[in-house]
Motif scaffolding. Structure first.
Motif, PDB file in Angstrom:
ATOM      1  N   ASP A 689       0.844  -1.188   0.000  1.00  0.00           N
ATOM      2  CA  ASP A 689       0.000   0.000   0.000  1.00  0.00           C
ATOM      3  C   ASP A 689       0.874   1.230   0.000  1.00  0.00           C
ATOM      4  OD1 ASP A 689      -2.293  -1.655   2.233  1.00  0.00           O
ATOM      5  OD2 ASP A 689      -2.330  -1.490   0.036  1.00  0.00           O
ATOM      6  N   ARG A 690       0.882   1.956  -1.112  1.00  0.00           N
ATOM      7  CA  ARG A 690       1.709   3.156  -1.202  1.00  0.00           C
ATOM      8  C   ARG A 690       0.898   4.361  -0.753  1.00  0.00           C
ATOM      9  NH1 ARG A 690       3.169  -0.124  -5.399  1.00  0.00           N
ATOM     10  NH2 ARG A 690       5.384  -0.587  -5.494  1.00  0.00           N
ATOM     11  N   PRO A 691       1.529   5.269  -0.042  1.00  0.00           N
ATOM     12  CA  PRO A 691       0.778   6.417   0.471  1.00  0.00           C
ATOM     13  C   PRO A 691       0.346   7.350  -0.638  1.00  0.00           C
ATOM     14  CG  PRO A 691       3.122   6.691   0.864  1.00  0.00           C
ATOM     15  CD  PRO A 691       2.945   5.308   0.333  1.00  0.00           C
ATOM     16  N   ALA A 692      -0.865   7.860  -0.501  1.00  0.00           N
ATOM     17  CA  ALA A 692      -1.345   8.817  -1.487  1.00  0.00           C
ATOM     18  C   ALA A 692      -0.989  10.233  -1.083  1.00  0.00           C
ATOM     19  CB  ALA A 692      -2.871   8.683  -1.619  1.00  0.00           C
ATOM     20  N   SER A 693      -0.488  10.415   0.132  1.00  0.00           N
ATOM     21  CA  SER A 693      -0.166  11.745   0.634  1.00  0.00           C
ATOM     22  C   SER A 693       1.175  11.711   1.334  1.00  0.00           C
ATOM     23  CB  SER A 693      -1.255  12.200   1.614  1.00  0.00           C
ATOM     24  OG  SER A 693      -0.872  13.395   2.259  1.00  0.00           O
ATOM     25  N   LEU A 694       1.807  12.872   1.451  1.00  0.00           N
ATOM     26  CA  LEU A 694       3.090  12.978   2.149  1.00  0.00           C
ATOM     27  C   LEU A 694       2.903  13.198   3.643  1.00  0.00           C
ATOM     28  CD1 LEU A 694       5.205  15.104  -0.341  1.00  0.00           C
ATOM     29  CD2 LEU A 694       5.408  12.679   0.153  1.00  0.00           C
ATOM     30  N   SER A 695       1.683  13.110   4.146  1.00  0.00           N
ATOM     31  CA  SER A 695       1.443  13.260   5.581  1.00  0.00           C
ATOM     32  C   SER A 695       0.474  12.187   6.053  1.00  0.00           C
ATOM     33  CB  SER A 695       0.882  14.657   5.892  1.00  0.00           C
ATOM     34  OG  SER A 695      -0.401  14.826   5.294  1.00  0.00           O
ATOM     35  N   LEU A 696       0.638  11.798   7.327  1.00  0.00           N
ATOM     36  CA  LEU A 696      -0.205  10.771   7.943  1.00  0.00           C
ATOM     37  C   LEU A 696      -0.802  11.350   9.221  1.00  0.00           C
ATOM     38  CD1 LEU A 696      -1.227   7.832   8.220  1.00  0.00           C
ATOM     39  CD2 LEU A 696       0.893   7.336   9.466  1.00  0.00           C
ATOM     40  N   ASP A 697      -2.118  11.272   9.344  1.00  0.00           N
ATOM     41  CA  ASP A 697      -2.809  11.820  10.511  1.00  0.00           C
ATOM     42  C   ASP A 697      -3.171  10.675  11.458  1.00  0.00           C
ATOM     43  OD1 ASP A 697      -4.289  13.156  12.370  1.00  0.00           O
ATOM     44  OD2 ASP A 697      -5.472  14.294  10.918  1.00  0.00           O
ATOM     45  N   LEU A 698      -2.570  10.695  12.662  1.00  0.00           N
ATOM     46  CA  LEU A 698      -2.790   9.632  13.647  1.00  0.00           C
ATOM     47  C   LEU A 698      -3.641  10.111  14.817  1.00  0.00           C
ATOM     48  CD1 LEU A 698       0.830   8.184  13.849  1.00  0.00           C
ATOM     49  CD2 LEU A 698      -1.081   7.285  12.526  1.00  0.00           C
ATOM     50  N   ARG A 699      -4.155  11.308  14.767  1.00  0.00           N
ATOM     51  CA  ARG A 699      -4.904  11.850  15.895  1.00  0.00           C
ATOM     52  C   ARG A 699      -6.148  11.014  16.195  1.00  0.00           C
ATOM     53  NH1 ARG A 699      -5.210  18.016  13.887  1.00  0.00           N
ATOM     54  NH2 ARG A 699      -5.584  16.857  11.952  1.00  0.00           N
ATOM     55  N   GLY A 700      -6.352  10.790  17.500  1.00  0.00           N
ATOM     56  CA  GLY A 700      -7.530  10.067  17.953  1.00  0.00           C
ATOM     57  C   GLY A 700      -7.350   8.562  17.974  1.00  0.00           C
ATOM     58  N   LYS A 701      -6.195   8.040  17.509  1.00  0.00           N
ATOM     59  CA  LYS A 701      -5.989   6.587  17.468  1.00  0.00           C
ATOM     60  C   LYS A 701      -5.265   6.123  18.724  1.00  0.00           C
ATOM     61  CE  LYS A 701      -5.829   5.972  12.444  1.00  0.00           C
ATOM     62  NZ  LYS A 701      -6.368   7.285  12.081  1.00  0.00           N
ATOM     63  N   ARG A 702      -5.500   4.841  19.092  1.00  0.00           N
ATOM     64  CA  ARG A 702      -4.763   4.235  20.178  1.00  0.00           C
ATOM     65  C   ARG A 702      -3.319   4.031  19.763  1.00  0.00           C
ATOM     66  NH1 ARG A 702      -8.244   0.160  19.771  1.00  0.00           N
ATOM     67  NH2 ARG A 702      -6.458  -1.259  19.778  1.00  0.00           N
ATOM     68  N   ALA A 703      -2.422   3.956  20.759  1.00  0.00           N
ATOM     69  CA  ALA A 703      -0.989   3.904  20.463  1.00  0.00           C
ATOM     70  C   ALA A 703      -0.635   2.695  19.602  1.00  0.00           C
ATOM     71  CB  ALA A 703      -0.190   3.888  21.763  1.00  0.00           C
ATOM     72  N   ASP A 704      -1.160   1.483  19.944  1.00  0.00           N
ATOM     73  CA  ASP A 704      -0.783   0.291  19.187  1.00  0.00           C
ATOM     74  C   ASP A 704      -1.302   0.356  17.753  1.00  0.00           C
ATOM     75  OD1 ASP A 704      -3.354  -1.941  20.566  1.00  0.00           O
ATOM     76  OD2 ASP A 704      -3.388   0.203  20.043  1.00  0.00           O
ATOM     77  N   ALA A 705      -2.526   0.848  17.569  1.00  0.00           N
ATOM     78  CA  ALA A 705      -3.075   0.965  16.219  1.00  0.00           C
ATOM     79  C   ALA A 705      -2.331   2.032  15.430  1.00  0.00           C
ATOM     80  CB  ALA A 705      -4.570   1.297  16.294  1.00  0.00           C
ATOM     81  N   ALA A 706      -1.962   3.122  16.110  1.00  0.00           N
ATOM     82  CA  ALA A 706      -1.240   4.203  15.429  1.00  0.00           C
ATOM     83  C   ALA A 706       0.132   3.739  14.964  1.00  0.00           C
ATOM     84  CB  ALA A 706      -1.112   5.405  16.367  1.00  0.00           C
ATOM     85  N   ILE A 707       0.850   2.998  15.807  1.00  0.00           N
ATOM     86  CA  ILE A 707       2.195   2.525  15.440  1.00  0.00           C
ATOM     87  C   ILE A 707       2.120   1.535  14.284  1.00  0.00           C
ATOM     88  CG2 ILE A 707       4.216   1.275  16.266  1.00  0.00           C
ATOM     89  CD1 ILE A 707       3.883   4.155  17.298  1.00  0.00           C
ATOM     90  N   ALA A 708       1.119   0.654  14.297  1.00  0.00           N
ATOM     91  CA  ALA A 708       0.970  -0.305  13.191  1.00  0.00           C
ATOM     92  C   ALA A 708       0.703   0.431  11.879  1.00  0.00           C
ATOM     93  CB  ALA A 708      -0.167  -1.272  13.507  1.00  0.00           C
ATOM     94  N   GLU A 709      -0.151   1.438  11.917  1.00  0.00           N
ATOM     95  CA  GLU A 709      -0.446   2.206  10.700  1.00  0.00           C
ATOM     96  C   GLU A 709       0.775   3.005  10.248  1.00  0.00           C
ATOM     97  OE1 GLU A 709      -3.993   4.484  10.983  1.00  0.00           O
ATOM     98  OE2 GLU A 709      -3.670   5.572   9.130  1.00  0.00           O
ATOM     99  N   LEU A 710       1.534   3.536  11.223  1.00  0.00           N
ATOM    100  CA  LEU A 710       2.741   4.308  10.882  1.00  0.00           C
ATOM    101  C   LEU A 710       3.795   3.425  10.230  1.00  0.00           C
ATOM    102  CD1 LEU A 710       4.388   6.906  11.004  1.00  0.00           C
ATOM    103  CD2 LEU A 710       5.036   6.324  13.352  1.00  0.00           C
TER     104      LEU A 710
END
Length: 771
Positions: A689-710
């Motif tokens: 999955d290639r990013p469509a944007s040069l920024s990633l918004d993790l606000r409102g996510k739990r730490a484990d879910a945010a790290i996996a997405e990052l």
């Protein structure tokens, strides 16, 4: 080894550098007394202990506590009837407490990794002495009441008399109405007897004995007659108390004598820990480490530095190395270029290594198993002994020559100077020959042309020259090997202010003599400087590549472990479900087969995404604008637009999107067609999955879910060729920001990260630079 070797190499100053890291004075004294090991096996044992200590200390940051010297106490115990006083026993108790703490920490070390540390701490603990001191000595440094029944009983009686005296005085003063005549409302002690502090003008109001006056004379200390009998009893009890305390001290001293061997081992353990701590602290500050010392080890000191110069910030790392079959290093070159420093560094590094000390040299450095070092250094003339420099050199080499053997390192600075140059050079060559005949090792500095030529032609001898900046003529304090250098006496004289008219005449005489080879040697020096700079640049690039490879290897191992762990968990869950009858045997086999199929497909996809074969690899010279090339990261074909010769980057256009990519990520378009035909319908690269944007918004996510997405986002960004992305985590409590930064700190594709400027989001956004 001769004492003059330590003196000329300034070994005592180096030991003082180590001693300042000791936590105790006896430890510092032990460091200052360090000398080379007499037996090679003892040296190897010490070096192994130091390596294990450095590794263990790096993991737990252990540091031995400060402790007092017990040398005087042990000397006192040699007197059979001597009884240790309270101060000596308290000092012993304090030292035992420090040793107990250190021993307990060390015995928790891993047995397989740190066997020498466990051996060091395995002495027999003086349990009787330790238990008795704990029971008999209080925190205030005095003997406790419970130290013996006699002491407990007599102190109880003393306290009883104190209470009786206090009550009698208060009752008497209240009954007689004399309280206002007291200077202070208390009973005190004078001359070891209970007395009442009276105002001097009222001393006749109470019948008693005046024992003393205050310094101002305003207070007198009066013992009332009704306290005399109680005070007499107190004196008898005090005598009994002293006798009871003496018996306790004698008992404790007896235990100390019984366990003297264990106490001596304990003290030796603490001293060894203190010395090892000093070595470890020195190693950390001076970037030092143990060097390999074996009989067949080469002389190979890489990036070695003189510790005394490091302490002043003037040290320049140099390589002091001989090839296989070589035993002598002859250093030549200009005055003040660092020849003597090279020899001193060699001698001092060798001496430190033979003492089991860490040396400021690069990893992998080694020296042969020398047993002694002979040093002939500097101007050794002596008016008192009627010795010139030349005579003193001959005198020293004559005394040492008979003891020189294959385990000897000889350091000679300007040997043969101070006499006729031709005879001095011939003598120097003869001495070098004779020392080599004995299979000894040499480090020689010289200005003799004959000895320079000798170094270039003699088997087993290696020539080296100190380098100077070709433009400024300033010394670089580096060595160039397998060449000789000019003395540059005229340049040095000019720098130090000698008049030009003298220098001009010297130049004319040099030309008339026909021995001016300075131009040739200057050219050789310039070439050597260029080569040294190129080698330095290549070494830096190699280290960068090694670090990058290490990061990718770590990432590969981490991902492999995660994959294996995931497969194991899935397999175990399927097995548990089958055993619990949650699924049939057929369903379990079907799921396991499905897992194998998914793994095979993933492996096939990765194989398809592997770099092209050597025949398909592009060369830089083959690429021209307009060519159609395949970018492996996207699996798409594009046209070359621009080339960056310096960075070796290619700008390629893929359907209106232009990106700069590295040469190794490109392949010929026909190579892609060939790959597609071979795999008929299979994907040519792993699905990412290639990013469509040069920024990633993790606000409102739990730490484990945010790290996996990052993690997923950065992997896609790397494959897409992005070198910079933005991660939005918001301000909030800062918890998510900390988790993101902790992940970025260890994730291999991340080169660096920092908080965004305030106008871009400040500490609510992190900017990530990718490899």
């Amino acid at each position: 080894m001769e004492s003059r070797t330590y003196q000329l190499l300034e070994f005592s100053k180096v030991l003082n550098l180590f001693a300042k890291y000791c936590v105790s004075e006896p430890g510092a004294e032990r460091v200052r007394a360090i000398r080379p090991f007499a037996e090679h096996k003892d040296l190897l044992s010490e070096l192994e202990l130091l390596r294990q200590w450095l590794a263990w200390r790096g993991e737990n940051r252990f540091r031995v506590g400060n402790f007092l010297s017990l040398d005087g106490l042990f000397l006192f115990l040699e007197r059979p009837s001597g009884v240790l006083d309270l101060d000596a026993l308290w000092a012993l108790y304090d030292v035992l407490g420090t040793a107990k703490e250190a021993q307990e920490q060390m015995q928790d070390a891993d047995e397989e990794r740190f066997p020498r540390l466990l051996e060091l701490s395995s002495f027999v603990w003086p349990q009787k002495t330790w238990a008795a001191l704990k029971r008999c000595l209080g925190r205030d440094g005095n003997i406790r009441d419970e130290a013996s029944p006699e002491l407990f009983s007599v102190r109880q009686e003393i306290r009883s008399i104190h209470n009786r005296c206090y009550k009698k005085v208060r009752t008497y003063l209240e009954d007689e109405g004399l309280s206002h005549f007291l200077q202070d409302d208390y009973v005190t002690i004078s001359s070891d007897r209970y007395v009442v502090p009276l105002k001097s003008n009222a001393k006749g109001r109470i019948r008693g004995i005046i024992h003393d006056y205050s310094q101002t004379g305003e207070t007198c200390y009066c013992e009332p007659l009704f306290l005399v009998e109680l005070n007499n009893q107190l004196q008898d009890l005090k005598q009994e108390e002293r006798e009871a305390e003496r018996q306790v001290l004698a008992f404790l001293t007896g235990l100390v004598r019984q366990e003297f061997t264990g106490l001596d081992d304990m003290y030796e353990f603490l001293l060894t820990c203190d010395v090892l701590t000093a070595k470890a602290d020195f190693a950390a500050e001076y970037d030092a480490r143990p060097v390999e010392i074996e009989n067949n080890a080469p002389m190979n000191l890489m990036q070695v530095r003189h510790p005394l110069l490091m302490s002043t910030g003037d040290a320049v790392p140099i390589d002091l190395a001989l090839r296989e079959g070589q035993r002598a290093l002859v250093v030549s070159g200009g005055n003040a270029g660092g020849k003597t420093v090279c020899l001193k560094t060699l001698g001092l590094a060798a001496l430190m290594a033979l003492c089991g000390l860490p040396v400021s040299a690069a990893e992998g450095s080694s020296v042969p198993a020398w047993s002694k070092i002979v040093v002939i250094l500097g101007d050794e003339q002596s008016i008192e002994s009627s010795l010139s420099t030349f005579t003193a050199q001959i005198n020293h080499i004559s005394k040492a020559f008979s003891a020189i053997d294959e385990r000897t390192l000889v350091i000679m600075d300007e040997f043969g100077a101070g006499t006729d140059p031709s005879q001095g050079a011939a003598l120097a060559q003869a001495v070098v020959d004779s020392i080599l005949d004995r299979d000894a090792w040499l480090g020689v500095a010289t200005h003799f042309p004959a000895l320079k030529a000798y170094a270039l032609s003699k088997q087993g001898v290696r020539a080296a020259s100190v380098l100077f900046d070709p433009n400024s003529k300033k010394p670089l304090y580096q060595l160039a090997y397998d060449q000789v250098g000019a003395s540059q006496a005229l340049d040095v004289a000019r720098e130090h202010g000698l008049p030009e008219e003298i220098l001009d005449r010297a130049q004319q005489y040099l030309l008339l003599d026909g021995s001016d080879t300075s131009k040739t040697l200057e050219r050789l020096n310039a070439l050597a400087v260029e080569r040294s700079e190129e080698l330095t640049a290549l070494n830096k690039e190699r280290r960068k590549l090694q670090e990058k490879r290490s990061r990718f290897s770590e990432r590969f191992e981490r991902e492999k472990k995660a994959l294996i762990d995931g497969l194991q968990k899935q397999s175990q869950q399927i097995l548990r479900d089958w055993q619990a009858s949650k699924m049939s045997h057929k369903e379990a086999r079907k799921k396991l087969a499905q897992m194998r199929q998914e793994l095979a497909e993933s492996s096939s996809a990765k194989t398809a995404a592997q770099p092209a074969k050597k025949s398909d690899v592009l060369e830089w010279a083959d690429i021209t604008p307009g060519m159609e090339l395949v970018y492996a990261g996207w699996g798409k074909t594009g046209k070359v637009q621009e080339l960056d010769e310096r960075k070796k980057l290619v700008k390629i256009d893929m359907g209106g999107v232009a990106v700069w990519v590295k040469l190794k990520e490109l392949s010929l378009a026909q190579a892609k067609a060939k790959s597609q035909s071979m795999h008929s319908g299979a994907s040519s690269s792993a699905k990412v999955d290639r990013p469509a944007s040069l920024s990633l918004d993790l606000r409102g996510k739990r730490a484990d879910a945010a790290i996996a997405e990052l993690m997923k986002y950065i992997d896609g960004a790397v494959l897409s060729g992005y070198t910079r992305v933005e991660v939005i985590h918001g301000r909030g409590t800062g918890a998510l920001r900390r988790e993101v930064h902790e992940f970025l700190r260890t994730f291999p594709p991340v080169q660096s990260y920092s908080l965004a400027p305030e106008d871009m989001g400040g500490d609510g956004m992190t900017i990530v630079e990718l490899n």
